[in-house]
Scaffold this active site. Structure first.
Site, mmCIF file in Angstrom:
data_model
loop_
_atom_site.group_PDB
_atom_site.id
_atom_site.type_symbol
_atom_site.label_atom_id
_atom_site.label_comp_id
_atom_site.label_asym_id
_atom_site.label_seq_id
_atom_site.Cartn_x
_atom_site.Cartn_y
_atom_site.Cartn_z
ATOM 1 N N GLN A 41 8.397 -14.387 36.937
ATOM 2 C CA GLN A 41 8.308 -14.838 38.146
ATOM 3 C C GLN A 41 9.679 -16.334 38.182
ATOM 4 O OE1 GLN A 41 3.800 -15.328 38.003
ATOM 5 N NE2 GLN A 41 4.332 -15.386 40.199
ATOM 6 N N HIS A 61 13.278 -2.614 41.587
ATOM 7 C CA HIS A 61 14.612 -1.640 41.929
ATOM 8 C C HIS A 61 14.420 -0.380 42.199
ATOM 9 C CE1 HIS A 61 16.436 -4.321 38.401
ATOM 10 N NE2 HIS A 61 16.262 -5.146 39.628
ATOM 11 N N ASP A 70 15.449 -10.457 40.039
ATOM 12 C CA ASP A 70 16.824 -10.552 39.033
ATOM 13 C C ASP A 70 17.329 -11.838 38.763
ATOM 14 O OD1 ASP A 70 16.562 -7.714 39.431
ATOM 15 O OD2 ASP A 70 18.201 -7.494 40.503
ATOM 16 N N HIS A 140 2.178 -11.564 30.313
ATOM 17 C CA HIS A 140 1.883 -11.851 31.888
ATOM 18 C C HIS A 140 2.416 -10.603 32.571
ATOM 19 C CE1 HIS A 140 0.752 -15.337 34.729
ATOM 20 N NE2 HIS A 140 0.957 -14.436 35.445
ATOM 21 N N ASN A 184 -2.648 -12.307 30.445
ATOM 22 C CA ASN A 184 -3.099 -13.100 31.592
ATOM 23 C C ASN A 184 -3.789 -11.841 32.618
ATOM 24 O OD1 ASN A 184 -2.480 -15.284 33.854
ATOM 25 N ND2 ASN A 184 -1.785 -13.442 34.929
ATOM 26 N N GLU A 185 -4.734 -12.460 33.019
ATOM 27 C CA GLU A 185 -5.533 -11.593 34.208
ATOM 28 C C GLU A 185 -5.575 -10.010 34.088
ATOM 29 O OE1 GLU A 185 -4.224 -13.017 37.911
ATOM 30 O OE2 GLU A 185 -4.940 -15.016 37.444
ATOM 31 N N ASN A 325 -8.678 -18.608 35.182
ATOM 32 C CA ASN A 325 -7.785 -18.803 36.387
ATOM 33 C C ASN A 325 -8.563 -18.729 37.513
ATOM 34 O OD1 ASN A 325 -5.520 -18.742 34.587
ATOM 35 N ND2 ASN A 325 -4.806 -16.790 35.531
ATOM 36 N N TYR A 327 -8.806 -19.384 42.171
ATOM 37 C CA TYR A 327 -7.995 -19.770 43.327
ATOM 38 C C TYR A 327 -9.074 -19.538 44.624
ATOM 39 C CZ TYR A 327 -3.554 -19.060 40.956
ATOM 40 O OH TYR A 327 -2.382 -19.347 40.161
HETATM 41 C C1 BGC Z 1 -1.123 -14.924 38.453
HETATM 42 C C2 BGC Z 1 0.211 -15.680 38.832
HETATM 43 C C3 BGC Z 1 0.444 -15.679 40.573
HETATM 44 C C4 BGC Z 1 -0.681 -16.473 41.087
HETATM 45 C C5 BGC Z 1 -0.836 -16.686 42.464
HETATM 46 C C6 BGC Z 1 -2.253 -15.349 39.515
HETATM 47 O O1 BGC Z 1 -2.963 -14.192 39.836
HETATM 48 O O2 BGC Z 1 -1.323 -15.060 37.318
HETATM 49 O O3 BGC Z 1 1.307 -15.023 38.466
HETATM 50 O O4 BGC Z 1 1.730 -15.992 40.839
HETATM 51 O O5 BGC Z 1 -1.823 -15.901 40.725
HETATM 52 O O6 BGC Z 1 -1.029 -15.536 43.243
#
Ligand code: BGC
Length: 483
Positions: A41, A61, A70, A140, A184-185, A325, A327
């Site tokens: 990222q 790509h 890129d 990741h 990761n996740e 993690n 959100y």
């Molecule tokens: C991921 C990140 C992503 C973030 C926001 C997570 O699921 O690990 O790579 O940018 O959420 O969407």
């Protein structure tokens, strides 16, 4: 009539109360503040200095996508500035990931790219020099393309390729890294990459591919953990974990059926990976439901691969902390099982559609922390990602509000529920390539994608976070203090 004196007194007493009540809400001394990024990222330089392609390079790509990774934030060249920003923010740790194909272009040990190793060594040394602890994600989502060509996470031999790669990382960086996370996740990666095909490597196998992915991934995680234990722990005394993602899920009502749907939903998401690692084996509800539906689909065996007893024991206990993690939150309700037909994860789960909710009016994060703590008894929890995606702009008060609410929940969990949350990593240190778009911006530092220099500019949230880290007191800026 009250006298002026009365008002003055009230003014000061109230002010003192608000302030002192609030002052008790400060983060414990040992609590660590950080921020995170991921290689694909931010790094760019997708084919520079010997790096091999990853599945995400290929993914964009092949689609001739207008936007790709890129160049991204060009952190491959601008990492010194990123370390400087981390230092100026006062971060105690920085979570970043290693691009496997930058150090092993094919993913295998036959070519080791010294320039890639140097890149991460320099970054780690620069962080250490500023007293910023590196928290390193080994994977990741950006598998080397060659490993994917060999079957990727559908091929159990992935476990061996991953072993070779992580051993090289432990050997190369282990003396300076105290916190490793293997994957990761995994839920999201298996879901997008091997279930629904909307992420690299793009397989749409929603009834079995994603379960095969989870099976291979868990074995790989366990191998990476055990290797650290056997070969490196004595010498380096680091910690190893895996980053699991979960939203909080409420039940729409208190009806027993809705409560069952809530639990099932959490088990199919968080428990899918947490159960094997923190308790042993897949969650019962997954084993039973998937086996049952597989039988009705005339399959000879469950679409969820079974672990042997030895494998269950090998995977169980492979954690030194719980990396979480989070959100969002949503709510579910019970619904009748979906009819047998083309198999899929969502039919296996079969709960009523979720409502996306904001955290602003509830205790979702606190509930999630309590759930993790009660179910998995992890000893310690490290929040490895949390943040808000917004549109472009430097005055990101909505992000600040989100962070305040979340961190308020977090503090309540620590101070009132006695949950051992040891740190918090804000996502993200800077705007970055959000897996297909540059429009959604998660950074507390703005990146100007129109400038070749990818200029970084602090947003309001960066200053707010800097102040929080310096004071360790949550939000004296918005509480109206009357003196
Ligand atoms: C991921 C990140 C992503 C973030 C926001 C997570 O699921 O690990 O790579 O940018 O959420 O969407």
């Amino acid at each position: 009539m009250y006298s002026k004196m009365y008002y003055l007194l009230k003014f000061f007493v109230l002010g003192f109360l608000v302030q002192s009540c609030f002052a008790t809400k400060s983060f414990p001394e040992s609590f660590m503040f950080g921020a995170g990024t991921a290689a694909f990222q931010i790094e760019g330089a997708w084919n520079e200095d010997g790096k091999g392609p990853s599945i995400w390079d290929t993914f964009f790509h092949n689609k001739n996508a207008e936007e790709n990774g890129d160049v991204a934030c060009d952190s491959y060249h601008k990492w010194r500035e990123d370390v400087q920003n981390a230092k100026d923010l006062g971060l105690q740790f920085y979570r970043f990931s290693i691009a496997w194909s930058r150090i092993l272009p094919n993913g295998t040990l036959n070519i080791v790219n010294q320039k890639g190793i140097d890149y991460y060594s320099n970054l780690i040394k620069a962080l250490k020099a500023e007293n910023i602890e590196p928290v390193v994600t080994l994977y990741h989502w950006d598998m080397p393309q060659h490993i994917s060509d060999l079957g990727g996470l559908l091929n159990v031999q992935f476990v061996d390729y991953f072993e070779d790669y992580v051993r090289l990382c432990y050997n190369s960086f282990g003396s300076d890294v105290k916190y490793w996370v293997t994957f990761n996740e995994p839920t999201i990666h298996c879901f997008m990459g091997y279930g629904y095909g909307n992420g690299a490597p793009g397989f749409a196998l929603p009834g079995d591919g994603l379960y095969q992915c989870s099976y291979v991934l868990l074995k790989s995680h366990a191998r990476a953990y055990r290797i650290y234990d056997e070969e490196f722990r004595d010498q380096y005394q680091g910690k190893v974990g895996i980053v699991l993602e979960s939203s909080w899920v409420d039940a729409e009502t208190d009806d027993l059926l809705d409560l069952e749907a809530q639990e099932r939903s959490l088990q199919f998401n968080l428990g899918w990976f947490a159960n094997p690692i923190f308790k042993g084996n897949w969650p019962e509800v997954m084993i039973d439901r998937i086996a049952n539906r597989s039988q009705l689909e005339n399959l000879a065996r469950s679409r969820l691969p079974a672990f042997t007893q030895d494998e269950i024991e090998y995977i169980n206990g492979t954690h030194d902390f719980f990396a979480l993690n989070t959100y969002y939150s949503n709510a579910v309700r019970y619904e009748d099982d979906e009819p047998i037909g083309t198999p899929s994860y969502s039919k296996d789960l079969s709960v009523g559609s979720s409502i996306n909710r904001n955290f602003s009016d509830n205790q979702a994060f606190r509930k999630l922390l309590n759930y993790v703590n009660d179910r998995y008894n992890p000893g310690s929890i490290l929040i490895t990602e949390n943040g808000k995606g917004t549109s472009d702009g430097l005055e990101d008060t909505d992000r600040i509000e989100y962070l305040k609410l979340y961190l308020g929940n977090l503090l309540d969990a620590i101070l009132e529920d006695n949950i051992n949350v040891i740190g918090y990593s804000l996502w993200s240190l800077m705007d970055n390539f959000e897996w297909g778009t540059y429009e959604t911006r998660f950074g507390i530092i703005r990146v100007d994608y129109d400038s070749p220099n990818r200029t970084r500019t602090w947003k309001e949230s960066a200053r707010w976070y800097q102040n929080l880290i310096a004071t360790r007191v949550l939000d004296n800026s918005t509480i109206i203090i009357n003196n």
